[in-house]
Every structure is written in C-alpha cells, then in structure tokens.
Scaffold this motif. Sequence first.
Motif, PDB file in Angstrom:
ATOM      1  N   LEU A   3       0.860  -1.184   0.000  1.00 60.14           N
ATOM      2  CA  LEU A   3       0.000   0.000   0.000  1.00 60.14           C
ATOM      3  C   LEU A   3       0.898   1.236   0.000  1.00 60.14           C
ATOM      4  O   LEU A   3       1.819   1.328   0.825  1.00 60.14           O
ATOM      5  CB  LEU A   3      -0.887  -0.012   1.251  1.00 60.14           C
ATOM      6  CG  LEU A   3      -2.033   0.979   1.304  1.00 60.14           C
ATOM      7  CD1 LEU A   3      -3.098   0.636   0.255  1.00 60.14           C
ATOM      8  CD2 LEU A   3      -2.672   0.985   2.697  1.00 60.14           C
ATOM      9  N   ARG A  37      -1.127  -1.083  -4.408  1.00 57.70           N
ATOM     10  CA  ARG A  37      -2.304  -0.232  -4.215  1.00 57.70           C
ATOM     11  C   ARG A  37      -1.840   1.146  -3.775  1.00 57.70           C
ATOM     12  O   ARG A  37      -0.915   1.265  -2.977  1.00 57.70           O
ATOM     13  CB  ARG A  37      -3.207  -0.836  -3.147  1.00 57.70           C
ATOM     14  CG  ARG A  37      -3.689  -2.214  -3.531  1.00 57.70           C
ATOM     15  CD  ARG A  37      -4.734  -2.672  -2.537  1.00 57.70           C
ATOM     16  NE  ARG A  37      -5.535  -3.726  -3.105  1.00 57.70           N
ATOM     17  CZ  ARG A  37      -5.453  -4.999  -2.728  1.00 57.70           C
ATOM     18  NH1 ARG A  37      -4.632  -5.356  -1.790  1.00 57.70           N
ATOM     19  NH2 ARG A  37      -6.225  -5.895  -3.282  1.00 57.70           N
ATOM     20  N   ARG A  84      -5.250  -0.124   5.125  1.00 60.73           N
ATOM     21  CA  ARG A  84      -4.237  -1.149   5.354  1.00 60.73           C
ATOM     22  C   ARG A  84      -4.911  -2.410   5.906  1.00 60.73           C
ATOM     23  O   ARG A  84      -4.680  -3.511   5.431  1.00 60.73           O
ATOM     24  CB  ARG A  84      -3.231  -0.614   6.375  1.00 60.73           C
ATOM     25  CG  ARG A  84      -1.833  -1.135   6.349  1.00 60.73           C
ATOM     26  CD  ARG A  84      -1.636  -2.574   6.790  1.00 60.73           C
ATOM     27  NE  ARG A  84      -2.200  -2.936   8.079  1.00 60.73           N
ATOM     28  CZ  ARG A  84      -2.282  -4.177   8.519  1.00 60.73           C
ATOM     29  NH1 ARG A  84      -1.831  -5.177   7.786  1.00 60.73           N
ATOM     30  NH2 ARG A  84      -2.821  -4.444   9.688  1.00 60.73           N
ATOM     31  N   SER A  89      -2.619  -5.329   3.618  1.00 56.57           N
ATOM     32  CA  SER A  89      -1.283  -5.024   3.076  1.00 56.57           C
ATOM     33  C   SER A  89      -0.195  -5.305   4.111  1.00 56.57           C
ATOM     34  O   SER A  89      -0.362  -4.984   5.290  1.00 56.57           O
ATOM     35  CB  SER A  89      -1.215  -3.557   2.642  1.00 56.57           C
ATOM     36  OG  SER A  89      -2.201  -3.305   1.676  1.00 56.57           O
TER      37      SER A  89
END
Lengths: 326, 254
Positions: A3, A37, A84, A89
């Motif tokens: 992330l 991401r 998150r 992640s």
Amino acid sequence: MILLYLETDEAGIAETSLETVALARSLAEAGGGIAIRAVLFGGLPEGVAGQLAAHGVDEVFHVTGAGFEAFSGAAWASALQALRERTGSVVVAAGGSPRGNEVLAHLAARLDVPMAANVVSFAGLAPFVVTRQVVGGAALEEMRLDQRPALFTVAGHSWTARAAVTPGKAEWHEEAPEVAPGDLAARIVSVGQREAVRPGALKRARVVVGAGRGAGGPDGFDGVVELAELLGGALGVSRVVTSLGWRPHHEQVGQTGSRISPELYIPCGISGAIQHWAGCSSSKTILAINTDPEAPMVTKADYAVIGDMHEVVPAIVEELRRRSGA
Amino acid sequence: MDVLVCVKRVPDSSSQILLTEDAQAVDGRHVGFTVSPHEECAVELAARLADATGGTATVLTLGPAEAVEQLRNALALGCGAAVHVEADTSRFGPADVAREIAAVVREHEGAGSPYDLVLLGNDAADSGDFQVGIRLAYALGRPVVNGAKVVELADGVATAHVDGPAGAETWSAPLPAVVTVLEGGVEPRYPTIKGRMAARKVQIEQRRPAYEPGGSRRTRLLLPPPEPSTVQVLGKGAEAAPAVVDLFEKLGVR
C-alpha cells in the motif's frame, strides 16, 4: 500486498511518489507479483488514473470528505490505517518527502511498529532488510523490518520514475472515511500564498549557482546573483552563509535546507561539507569554483575551476555577455 | 508556560564520517559533538516562549554521560533547567526514545510541574528517523504539529508556522501539545559569558531509563564506497571563463 501513500502536485503524481512506485514495483516483482495499491487524498489534477496505470499500480483509493479538506498527518494516517487493514497489506510505503515521512510516522505510532525513513534499497526479503540513508546520506544503515506491516519511506532521487513494462489496472475506489475528532486537534487554520522567491523555486531551478563561505561577507554575492540571473537559475547558499546571516534561510541548500537536483549546479567557494552535500548530491552536473583543489566539493564535482570566485564569476559573466553581444 | 525541549548529542557532520569498529555507530571521537541545527532552533524557540510567558524552558537529553555538554550549552542559551536520562543511545530506537521522553513528561506532570509544550527537532542529524516527536505525541495522547519554523503560545493554544508545499501554513493545536521544529524560523542566540557561568551552577536532574529498550533494528552501518574523483579541471582563475561558457553551451543551459 503493498500500500502506497502518494502525493500529487499541479502536474500530477509527485516525482518522489513516482520514484516510490518504482521501488514498490521492484519489491513486488521480487516477492512474486504482489499487487500495488495507492492511496491519494483530496483534490486531484487531471490524468492521475492514467499515470498510475502506466506506472503499474493495480488499485487506487481516493480519499475525500469531511476531515480531508486540509492536510493533517493524523487524519491521513487514520485513513491509511483503515485501508491497510481492509486490504491486508503487509508493506506500507511513501516518498521520503516531509509529508511522506510525517504520515508514515503517524501510522507507525498508531500501529506501534518500526518505520524506516529514507530507504534507498532493500537488501533481502526474508528477513526483510532495507538500506536507508543516515547522517544526511553520508552513511547508510541496514535495518531489519520484521513486524508487519513493514513501514518505510523512499529517499528522494534514489530511484528513477519510469513507466512499467506491464501497466496496472488502476481500478478506482472513492473513499470517504470518518475522522475521529482527536485526529483533527492539530489542524491547519490558514494557508498563505507562496511568495515569488521560495524554496520551491530553488528546488525546481534548472541551474543553481551556489555560494559559501568564500563569498566573504554579505556584500560578496553580487557576482553569483548576476550569474544566476543570466542563466535563468536560482541562488543557493551553504549553511555557513545563513548561519552568519549573510543570506536568508530559504536560500539554503543542504541537509537542513532545500534538496536540489538541477541540470547544473555551480557551487562557488563551498568546501562541500556533509551538511551541504546532502542537499546537492542529486545535481546532474556539478561545476565547482574553489581556490582549494583538494576541497571535497572539487574532488566530487564533474568540472572545476581553481580560483577565487570573486575573479572567476565576473569573468564568466563578462564572457556570457560578450557572446550574447551585449 | 513551561516548555520542554529535547536535544540529541550527535557527531558534528561538518567533517568526515568514520564508523566505529563494530559498524554500529558513527565514531565521533575525532570530529567533536553537537546537536542538530533543527534542535538549536528548538532551544531558541523554547527559551523565547518561556521568557515571553514567564515560564521555564527545560532541556532534556537521552544520552551518554558526555551529553551533559549539550545540556550545559542549552542552559547557557536560555534554558533554566535540565534533565539527563543517562543511557547508551545505540541501544535505543526512535520508539524507545519517545517512550523515555514520555516517562519524564508524565512524572513531572504527576509531581505538579507539567510541560505545556514539548519541542523537538524534526529529525536528528545522525539517525534521521523523522518520527520521535510524532511517537511522543501518541505516547502522551497529545496533538502534534510537525516541521514548524515558528511557534507562538496564547490562550491555551499553540500556533505554529509551517512551510507547506502549497504555501505558508498556520497550524493550531490546543495545549498541552508537541511541536517538531525545522531550522530557519529563528536565529539561535550566541552564549554570553554570564550565561555560561549561570549554566554551570544549574543542578541537572539525573535519571536512568524507565524501560528496557526494544532497539533500533539496525543490522549495521555502511559507508558508501568513495567514488574516485573524475573531476575535469577547466582552468585556473579568470582565464577559465571561455571554457566555462563552452560547457554551458554544451549542457544547453545558456
């Protein structure tokens, strides 16, 4: 899954953020094709979705709403924390900019996990070891990040922003998470207009003419200012110069001033202490003007003129004027 | 208003960097020690704020016995009290340091002498962790403003000025608060003889760490290999000017 907190400017995704995407892609590949991401906040310039896809980002979360009108490290981190968790992640990263470091430090404190600032590379995945800049980049530290998520920021100019061989989908999600009142206790109440001459101008200049102790005093800058003007560039000075009060702090290049990366940097009468080198080492070409051929700035430079800046700089100005026919 | 300002003894980075034999720390023995430029400004701000509000500026460090030198310097520059948490800093990561500062703040609060504001540098010149101040704020449950150039205190509120990416930001945070400071907003004063004499007489509060540190997660330090000099000398003195302008033309900057 990785992330990323990414920043934007007028032109699109900020350069340090694209550099962070480049490191993340390398990490994703090393890990066997991990998804990347990205999280963006607030108003966005046009074309960022295409830009992120080209750079290999798989999914984008765009955070707006009450609590996200003005920057807040705590609010930004609260949104990152929720995303998150939702995405599971195991790595959260950002550019090593003031805001990247600030937001990740908030996230690290909230999650009570370590954070590595200004990472330049990763030395291994199991265990996950990163190499990061310390002492203004004069030394490197290898640091183990055993806990998950692993949090780090990427040192500016340590990676090159470039489009991915395989573009990502950049699948878009709009997000409007709630912000706890406590996360807005410290808040921005106003933002003033940028003055004409600010660090931003110094950071963006194609040519920077630098001046250090060799200027000799507050009256010793006429030559370098003139040279900077003739080259359409900016003046940058060493910490000695601002500490002595010869020039204002916003002109300072160094570890505690601006970090510059111009096409050409011309340090005049600057010895090249670590403090200064930390701010100018990303210059594409360096032409040092110094009386001391052994000065670190001269030995690290691409080109040098050995001599007193008060003789060399006016001669360059004169030669420039002569060739312009002025 | 009472202000606590935190400083760290670091090797002077104006000189060459050497590592200790075990590659765990920068060897400062031959270069001398100082505090970060950001912290010099934080000390100045603390002294001014305490002066303006009739309070005391207290300087705190976590460091070896020698770090008393940095405390005495801050005492000579307008701080009125000092706290020394004596410890081997190489065993302390940024989260450990934040926890130790929080322990001092809470104990002083419990003893009826709370700090309205805690100032720190934005990042230390050696470890460059960029997080101690923010972790401290969370440990204390206080708001934090990061990267301030100037701070003012009035009516139970800290107003901080930050150079943001889009312009000059004015931040507001209710007291008690934590603010991290960047160099450039205030000019640190020079110590006077009188200040140095007075600083010597201040009784420094000596403490031991309150917790066992978790560590820095550092495996080792490395020095980037010195790159061989490839400098091309274009000439000496004013005679080099034509060669310099040739270079400008080659680089397309003219």
